[in-house]
Design a protein around this motif. Structure first.
Motif, PDB file in Angstrom:
ATOM      1  N   ALA A 263     -26.087   5.227 -30.928  1.00  0.00           N
ATOM      2  CA  ALA A 263     -25.043   4.450 -30.262  1.00  0.00           C
ATOM      3  C   ALA A 263     -25.509   3.006 -30.154  1.00  0.00           C
ATOM      4  N   ALA A 264     -24.565   2.091 -29.902  1.00  0.00           N
ATOM      5  CA  ALA A 264     -24.913   0.677 -29.790  1.00  0.00           C
ATOM      6  C   ALA A 264     -23.833  -0.058 -29.012  1.00  0.00           C
ATOM      7  N   ASN A 265     -24.232  -1.184 -28.403  1.00  0.00           N
ATOM      8  CA  ASN A 265     -23.271  -2.061 -27.741  1.00  0.00           C
ATOM      9  C   ASN A 265     -23.763  -3.500 -27.830  1.00  0.00           C
ATOM     10  N   GLN A 266     -23.345  -4.359 -26.909  1.00  0.00           N
ATOM     11  CA  GLN A 266     -23.719  -5.768 -26.994  1.00  0.00           C
ATOM     12  C   GLN A 266     -25.193  -6.007 -26.697  1.00  0.00           C
ATOM     13  N   ALA A 267     -25.859  -5.047 -26.055  1.00  0.00           N
ATOM     14  CA  ALA A 267     -27.241  -5.262 -25.627  1.00  0.00           C
ATOM     15  C   ALA A 267     -28.267  -4.628 -26.545  1.00  0.00           C
TER      16      ALA A 267
ATOM     17  N   ASP B  94     -19.480  21.919 -19.375  1.00  0.00           N
ATOM     18  CA  ASP B  94     -20.492  21.321 -18.503  1.00  0.00           C
ATOM     19  C   ASP B  94     -21.157  20.121 -19.181  1.00  0.00           C
ATOM     20  N   VAL B  95     -21.719  19.244 -18.353  1.00  0.00           N
ATOM     21  CA  VAL B  95     -22.485  18.107 -18.858  1.00  0.00           C
ATOM     22  C   VAL B  95     -23.846  18.587 -19.328  1.00  0.00           C
ATOM     23  N   LEU B  96     -24.175  18.344 -20.598  1.00  0.00           N
ATOM     24  CA  LEU B  96     -25.481  18.719 -21.146  1.00  0.00           C
ATOM     25  C   LEU B  96     -26.533  17.654 -20.836  1.00  0.00           C
ATOM     26  N   TRP B  97     -26.165  16.401 -21.018  1.00  0.00           N
ATOM     27  CA  TRP B  97     -27.072  15.302 -20.725  1.00  0.00           C
ATOM     28  C   TRP B  97     -26.287  14.000 -20.658  1.00  0.00           C
ATOM     29  N   THR B  98     -26.906  12.998 -20.090  1.00  0.00           N
ATOM     30  CA  THR B  98     -26.323  11.658 -20.050  1.00  0.00           C
ATOM     31  C   THR B  98     -27.385  10.655 -20.481  1.00  0.00           C
ATOM     32  N   SER B  99     -26.943   9.505 -20.906  1.00  0.00           N
ATOM     33  CA  SER B  99     -27.881   8.416 -21.162  1.00  0.00           C
ATOM     34  C   SER B  99     -28.419   7.896 -19.835  1.00  0.00           C
ATOM     35  N   GLY B 100     -29.546   7.194 -19.900  1.00  0.00           N
ATOM     36  CA  GLY B 100     -30.146   6.656 -18.690  1.00  0.00           C
ATOM     37  C   GLY B 100     -29.325   5.518 -18.109  1.00  0.00           C
ATOM     38  N   PRO B 101     -29.447   5.245 -16.821  1.00  0.00           N
ATOM     39  CA  PRO B 101     -28.653   4.176 -16.196  1.00  0.00           C
ATOM     40  C   PRO B 101     -28.936   2.799 -16.768  1.00  0.00           C
ATOM     41  N   ALA B 102     -30.140   2.597 -17.321  1.00  0.00           N
ATOM     42  CA  ALA B 102     -30.482   1.294 -17.891  1.00  0.00           C
ATOM     43  C   ALA B 102     -30.173   1.210 -19.384  1.00  0.00           C
ATOM     44  N   ASP B 103     -29.741   2.307 -19.995  1.00  0.00           N
ATOM     45  CA  ASP B 103     -29.447   2.312 -21.423  1.00  0.00           C
ATOM     46  C   ASP B 103     -28.072   1.700 -21.687  1.00  0.00           C
ATOM     47  N   LEU B 104     -27.958   0.950 -22.795  1.00  0.00           N
ATOM     48  CA  LEU B 104     -26.694   0.339 -23.209  1.00  0.00           C
ATOM     49  C   LEU B 104     -26.065  -0.451 -22.059  1.00  0.00           C
ATOM     50  N   PRO B 105     -26.812  -1.393 -21.470  1.00  0.00           N
ATOM     51  CA  PRO B 105     -26.318  -2.086 -20.276  1.00  0.00           C
ATOM     52  C   PRO B 105     -25.188  -3.061 -20.584  1.00  0.00           C
ATOM     53  N   GLY B 106     -24.418  -3.351 -19.531  1.00  0.00           N
ATOM     54  CA  GLY B 106     -23.361  -4.353 -19.607  1.00  0.00           C
ATOM     55  C   GLY B 106     -23.060  -4.830 -18.206  1.00  0.00           C
ATOM     56  N   ALA B 107     -22.863  -6.126 -18.031  1.00  0.00           N
ATOM     57  CA  ALA B 107     -22.664  -6.670 -16.691  1.00  0.00           C
ATOM     58  C   ALA B 107     -21.379  -6.148 -16.059  1.00  0.00           C
TER      59      ALA B 107
END
Length: 278
Positions: free
Chosen positions: A137-141, A98-111
């Motif tokens: 975690a990290a990405n371009q934003a 099962d899914v325990l949690w997810t990041s928020g929709p605005a977290d780690l954004p990308g176009a």
């Protein structure tokens, strides 16, 4: 010889003698993400698949082929997804799937793609006897940190990581045992963040001169692969990005192994909070 760009203003240091960061026992199944990786690393054979299960949670992106990677801990796996209309991180329970949690929709954004560089699962102690299990975690934003419950602890935008220049997208992340998250970027920067609060501790651009015959070429080493931290040294496999387009034959395809000392300067002023964010 390198003429590297550093932060112009005094940077932040942490109470590193008390803060400790320790990787989860499993951490990641990929050899290139193992912080003790070397040419003779003895990898166990892949375990046999005993069962499969379809993921039907509506929060999880169906486009798993877009940037999917799995990072394993002792109790859960955190997977990365690239689709910008669904969460970038999803934590799955081993026992149930099962899914325990997810990041928020605005977290780690990308176009068009979140392009998450990786995940580090670790136990973080602040020196007072308090310990938390944290997913970085990290990405371009931005770079982010979550408790294992999924609560966001901090975020640091890549736009704020250097006042000298844009650092670019994060390409890999690792950590030092004394409580620093280590990021490398697509524009040749190495950035140290406080694992407790996400403050920038130091930032360094890997500018250098490369000699080919009698000619010297100025440019920047850029890491596009995983990074390995052993002690106070960061090891990277890099490409050389010249400041000018004219290069000696063969140099654009050359690969450079870079070893960089990443001990934060003890004489730097300023101090980040050694307490947990509230």
């Amino acid at each position: 010889r390198g003429r590297a760009a550093r932060l112009a203003a005094p940077v932040v240091t942490t109470a590193t003698s008390r803060v400790r960061l320790e990787a989860e026992r499993c951490w990641s199944p990929m050899a290139h993400a193992n912080r003790n990786d070397d040419s003779f690393h003895d990898l166990p054979p892949l375990r046999r698949i005993t069962s499969t299960r379809s993921i039907r949670d509506p929060r999880v992106s169906p486009a798993a082929h877009r940037g999917l990677g799995a990072y394993i801990g002792t109790t859960m796996a955190v997977c990365t997804y690239g689709a910008p209309d669904r969460p970038g991180l999803v934590a799955f329970d081993y026992a149930t799937g099962d899914v325990l949690w997810t990041s928020g929709p605005a977290d780690l954004p990308g176009a068009d793609h979140r392009r998450i560089a990786g995940v580090v699962l670790a136990h973080l102690s602040d020196g007072s006897g308090t310990q938390r299990s944290v997913a970085f975690a990290a990405n371009q934003a931005e770079a982010v940190a979550y408790e294992y419950s999924g609560r966001l602890l901090w975020r640091t935008p890549t736009a704020d990581m250097s006042p000298v220049d844009r650092v670019g997208a994060v390409t890999a992340l690792s950590f030092r045992d004394d409580g620093h998250v280590v990021l490398t970027t697509s524009r040749g920067w190495v950035v140290l963040l406080s694992a407790l609060g996400g403050q920038v501790v130091d930032a360094y651009r890997m500018d250098a001169d490369v000699a080919v015959g009698s000619r010297r070429h100025h440019g920047t080493f850029v890491n596009l692969k995983a990074s390995v931290v052993i002690g106070n040294a960061l090891y990277l496999m890099t490409k050389f990005r010249p400041a000018r387009p004219a290069l000696a034959p063969g140099l654009p395809k050359a690969v450079f192994l870079v070893r960089l000392g990443i001990s934060p300067g003890s004489s730097r002023r300023g101090a980040a909070s050694s307490r947990w964010p509230t």
